[in-house]
Design a protein around this motif. Structure first.
Motif, PDB file in Angstrom:
ATOM      1  N   LYS A   1       0.832  -1.209   0.000  1.00  0.00           N
ATOM      2  CA  LYS A   1       0.000   0.000   0.000  1.00  0.00           C
ATOM      3  C   LYS A   1       0.864   1.256   0.000  1.00  0.00           C
ATOM      4  O   LYS A   1       0.613   2.203  -0.754  1.00  0.00           O
ATOM      5  CB  LYS A   1      -0.922   0.014   1.220  1.00  0.00           C
TER       6      LYS A   1
ATOM      7  N   ARG B   1       1.403   4.154  -3.006  1.00  0.00           N
ATOM      8  CA  ARG B   1       1.165   5.579  -2.761  1.00  0.00           C
ATOM      9  C   ARG B   1       2.398   6.421  -3.036  1.00  0.00           C
ATOM     10  O   ARG B   1       2.293   7.524  -3.577  1.00  0.00           O
ATOM     11  CB  ARG B   1       0.677   5.788  -1.329  1.00  0.00           C
TER      12      ARG B   1
ATOM     13  N   GLU C   1       2.635   6.768  -6.741  1.00  0.00           N
ATOM     14  CA  GLU C   1       1.665   7.768  -7.219  1.00  0.00           C
ATOM     15  C   GLU C   1       2.207   9.176  -7.011  1.00  0.00           C
ATOM     16  O   GLU C   1       2.028  10.039  -7.882  1.00  0.00           O
ATOM     17  CB  GLU C   1       0.334   7.609  -6.479  1.00  0.00           C
TER      18      GLU C   1
END
Length: 99
Positions: free
Chosen positions: A88, A92, A95
């Motif tokens: 996770k 992120r 991104e």
């Protein structure tokens, strides 16, 4: 053994971490909270996890991070059988790089 979701001390810690607003606050908070060795261990583990997720081999990880093969194996177990926490965070972070 998984963490208990009702541990009030952990809950307090996690809520505190979520209140940090920037890198400088992270440095200040974690320097107060942890020893230098604890921070080095935590940061080493996340780098090991990143390298494993990028399919690096153990010898390269040992050479780059100084982590023991036992640490690398433990992190690898978390990546394979854990709660997907590393994945996770890596997604992120990726991104953020794409922006």
């Amino acid at each position: 053994m998984p963490l208990k979701r009702d541990d009030q001390n952990l809950e307090f810690l996690f809520k505190a971490v979520l209140k940090l607003e920037d890198i400088d606050e992270c440095y200040d908070f974690f320097e107060d909270l942890c020893t230098v060795q604890e921070l080095r261990s935590l940061s080493q583990r996340i780098v090991v996890a990143k390298m494993l997720s990028e399919k690096s081999v153990y010898t390269d990880i040992v050479n780059e991070t100084g982590a023991s093969t036992a640490t690398i194996s433990r992190v690898n177990r978390s990546l394979q059988y854990g709660c997907d926490g590393y994945d996770k965070i890596f997604e992120r972070l990726k991104e953020d790089e794409d922006v």
